[in-house]
Design an enzyme around this catalytic site. Structure first.
Site, PDB file in Angstrom:
ATOM      1  N   ASP A  59      39.594 -13.019 -28.082  1.00 29.60           N
ATOM      2  CA  ASP A  59      40.501 -12.811 -26.942  1.00 29.60           C
ATOM      3  C   ASP A  59      40.627 -14.070 -26.086  1.00 29.60           C
ATOM      4  OD1 ASP A  59      41.249 -10.203 -27.520  1.00 29.60           O
ATOM      5  OD2 ASP A  59      39.563  -9.335 -26.434  1.00 29.60           O
TER       6      ASP A  59
ATOM      7  N   LYS B  39      35.259  -1.805 -28.564  1.00 24.52           N
ATOM      8  CA  LYS B  39      34.921  -3.232 -28.587  1.00 24.52           C
ATOM      9  C   LYS B  39      33.468  -3.526 -28.200  1.00 24.52           C
ATOM     10  CE  LYS B  39      39.404  -5.416 -27.724  1.00 24.52           C
ATOM     11  NZ  LYS B  39      40.058  -6.406 -26.855  1.00 24.52           N
TER      12      LYS B  39
END
Ligand code: ATR
Length: 281
Positions: A105, A69
């Site tokens: 997220d 990520k």
């Protein structure tokens, strides 16, 4: 099915554990869309080569999971504002050969709370965030965006919490890990973003005695689905929200971008996803 096949996927290493293929394929079927979603096991030193093959593979986008990520930022052409502030990307869309990185997220976190609680009641007091890793960065950023008044980060390694807090203004502060129990006194929201309580890890040691009974407890851990923290909170009468919804909601913006449909997160979907892991409790 109308239109040509739209191919997307997820990269990570290892990737076998990823629930994203199951989730996306559920929605593709539900909305009768001509798409495919595959998991690609890509090691860190293979990212560059893999990305150069993306267009040949015909992919229009991909999700990014552990451990890439942060690394993926080096390869995208454009970063969204939230991805830049969080310092991590979980969704890449490809357009005209250019890679656009985003981080959803925080969106998943907020939407999970909105769907399962009277969310706005819970951001007026102290919002306690336990942990200062990648998930905490996304969550603190999201809480700042929804204008939570008092965000308090508590992490075992205090320096990491301070580095995180320094990215924000004076609504974000750091408290000492040893004082986490008494820090709950004025809390309206408590979020566990650490790995504590996840199957295979130690339990989170958190005494809820001084926590107001109205405060909402959210654990982003979802294996088991009811962690000890959530159970303790439920037993004493606090509202609780578990972590599976964050996983489901964070996938929505990518699905919308790639397939033009904002998919629903329903109880049926939730149960279907939980069914894929027997003995989650
Ligand atoms: P993620 O990116 O999923 O948030 P991470 O970056 O590995 O994961 O962060 C894990 C979090 O769990 C960190 O806040 C970590 O605390 P440290 O910064 O002190 O390492 C926390 N954590 C992990 N094991 C812990 C433990 N035994 N006690 C307290 N906190 C722990």
């Amino acid at each position: 099915m109308p239109g040509s096949l739209l191919r997307v996927g997820v990269i990570g290493y290892p990737i076998d554990h990823s629930l994203s293929p199951k989730l996306f394929n559920y929605w593709l079927k539900k909305y009768s869309l001509n798409g495919s979603y595959e998991a690609y096991a890509v090691k860190t030193n293979e990212i560059k080569t893999f990305l150069s093959k993306m267009t040949d593979l015909g992919l229009i986008g991909f999700n990014v999971t552990v451990p890439h990520k942060q690394e993926i930022i080096n390869y995208v052409d454009h970063l969204s504002e939230s991805a830049r502030r969080i310092g991590a990307v979980n969704t890449v869309s490809i357009k005209n050969g250019l890679f656009f990185g985003d981080n959803t997220d925080g969106f998943g976190f907020i939407e999970n709370l909105k769907q399962n609680s009277n969310f706005h009641n819970f951001i007026n007091g102290d919002c306690i965030v336990l942990g200062a890793g990648g998930a905490a960065r996304a969550i603190v950023n999201a809480l700042v965006e929804v204008k939570a008044k008092n965000i308090k980060i508590i992490n075992r390694t205090q320096e990491k919490a301070e580095i995180l807090a320094n990215n924000f203004g004076d609504t974000v502060n750091v408290l000492n890990w040893k004082k986490r129990h008494e820090s709950l006194k004025n809390a309206s929201l408590v979020v566990n973003t650490t790995i504590l309580g996840m199957r295979g890890n130690d339990q989170l040691d958190l005494n809820l005695n001084v926590l107001p009974k109205k405060a909402l407890i959210n654990d982003i851990v979802y294996v088991p689905i009811e962690t000890k923290l959530l159970k303790d909170a439920r037993v004493r009468g606090n509202p609780t929200v578990d972590g599976i919804g964050m996983l489901l909601h964070q996938a929505r913006p990518a699905f919308l971008k790639w397939f033009g449909k904002d998919p629903l997160v329903t109880d049926k979907l939730r149960n279907y996803m939980l069914d894929s892991k027997k003995n989650w409790n």
